[in-house]
Write a protein that holds these residues in place. Sequence first.
Motif, PDB file in Angstrom:
ATOM      1  N   PHE A 153       0.872  -1.170   0.000  1.00  0.00           N
ATOM      2  CA  PHE A 153       0.000   0.000   0.000  1.00  0.00           C
ATOM      3  C   PHE A 153       0.911   1.223   0.000  1.00  0.00           C
ATOM      4  N   SER A 154       0.577   2.163  -0.840  1.00  0.00           N
ATOM      5  CA  SER A 154       1.316   3.413  -0.918  1.00  0.00           C
ATOM      6  C   SER A 154       0.395   4.550  -0.512  1.00  0.00           C
ATOM      7  N   ALA A 155       0.864   5.385   0.402  1.00  0.00           N
ATOM      8  CA  ALA A 155       0.070   6.511   0.888  1.00  0.00           C
ATOM      9  C   ALA A 155       1.000   7.699   1.092  1.00  0.00           C
ATOM     10  N   SER A 156       0.432   8.824   1.516  1.00  0.00           N
ATOM     11  CA  SER A 156       1.285   9.979   1.802  1.00  0.00           C
ATOM     12  C   SER A 156       0.609  10.920   2.790  1.00  0.00           C
ATOM     13  N   LEU A 157       1.448  11.663   3.471  1.00  0.00           N
ATOM     14  CA  LEU A 157       1.034  12.747   4.357  1.00  0.00           C
ATOM     15  C   LEU A 157       1.686  14.005   3.818  1.00  0.00           C
ATOM     16  N   VAL A 166       4.993  20.012   2.432  1.00  0.00           N
ATOM     17  CA  VAL A 166       6.026  19.118   2.937  1.00  0.00           C
ATOM     18  C   VAL A 166       5.451  17.700   2.917  1.00  0.00           C
ATOM     19  N   ARG A 167       5.970  16.864   2.035  1.00  0.00           N
ATOM     20  CA  ARG A 167       5.409  15.540   1.766  1.00  0.00           C
ATOM     21  C   ARG A 167       6.211  14.430   2.434  1.00  0.00           C
ATOM     22  N   SER A 168       5.472  13.461   2.972  1.00  0.00           N
ATOM     23  CA  SER A 168       6.064  12.265   3.565  1.00  0.00           C
ATOM     24  C   SER A 168       5.407  11.033   2.959  1.00  0.00           C
ATOM     25  N   PRO A 169       6.193  10.177   2.284  1.00  0.00           N
ATOM     26  CA  PRO A 169       5.616   8.926   1.789  1.00  0.00           C
ATOM     27  C   PRO A 169       5.363   7.955   2.945  1.00  0.00           C
ATOM     28  N   ILE A 170       4.301   7.176   2.803  1.00  0.00           N
ATOM     29  CA  ILE A 170       3.946   6.149   3.781  1.00  0.00           C
ATOM     30  C   ILE A 170       3.776   4.846   3.001  1.00  0.00           C
ATOM     31  N   VAL A 171       4.487   3.805   3.409  1.00  0.00           N
ATOM     32  CA  VAL A 171       4.439   2.527   2.710  1.00  0.00           C
ATOM     33  C   VAL A 171       4.166   1.409   3.707  1.00  0.00           C
ATOM     34  N   VAL A 172       3.191   0.558   3.361  1.00  0.00           N
ATOM     35  CA  VAL A 172       2.884  -0.648   4.125  1.00  0.00           C
ATOM     36  C   VAL A 172       3.078  -1.808   3.163  1.00  0.00           C
ATOM     37  N   TYR A 173       3.897  -2.787   3.549  1.00  0.00           N
ATOM     38  CA  TYR A 173       4.193  -3.863   2.604  1.00  0.00           C
ATOM     39  C   TYR A 173       4.282  -5.213   3.303  1.00  0.00           C
ATOM     40  N   LYS A 174       4.102  -6.246   2.500  1.00  0.00           N
ATOM     41  CA  LYS A 174       4.230  -7.624   2.985  1.00  0.00           C
ATOM     42  C   LYS A 174       5.639  -8.122   2.687  1.00  0.00           C
ATOM     43  N   PRO A 175       6.110  -9.109   3.444  1.00  0.00           N
ATOM     44  CA  PRO A 175       7.424  -9.674   3.150  1.00  0.00           C
ATOM     45  C   PRO A 175       7.443 -10.293   1.753  1.00  0.00           C
TER      46      PRO A 175
END
Length: 177
Positions: A153-157, A166-175
Amino acid sequence: MRIKDATAELGSGSGQINPVSALDPGLLYNSSMDSYIAFLCKEGYNSSSIGILIGTKGLNCSTISPPQGTDGINYPSMHTQIIPSNASISAIFYRSVTNVGSGNSTYKAKVRAPKGLSIEVIPDTLNFGGVNQELSFKVVLKGPPMPKETKIFSASLEWNDSKHNVRSPIVVYKPTF
């Protein structure tokens, strides 16, 4: 918002990509050597490995207070691996930013997230009373297990005060193994 490879999202970077805008970034995420050492200890690096990196002998991770949050470092990007891969999504990131823009400024949080990923920013508004003031916030990620076919999942703040983004990437991933 789903992508196949975390390097694509994290490769886009954080903050400013325009060299002129980088001269006036608005907000900075400060980190110290101590915070990096605490992060490495939390990640499971041993005292010898960290000592080689920082040129010190005698470092003992057991004497260092563990940092808060999922990753334990004050860094613009946020990422977490879901283990086991069928687990629910749950992560908390603690961050602090320093105002290097206008003296009195208000930044509002804007979150972009795919369906199935809840992201809450607390507080979602940062009110700075002056330059060099530091304020803290936390980012809470929650969600059901990721669909079987989804690996990331790719997201951002993004913090915005109408002049700065001011951008911050947020990543949730499986092994991947």
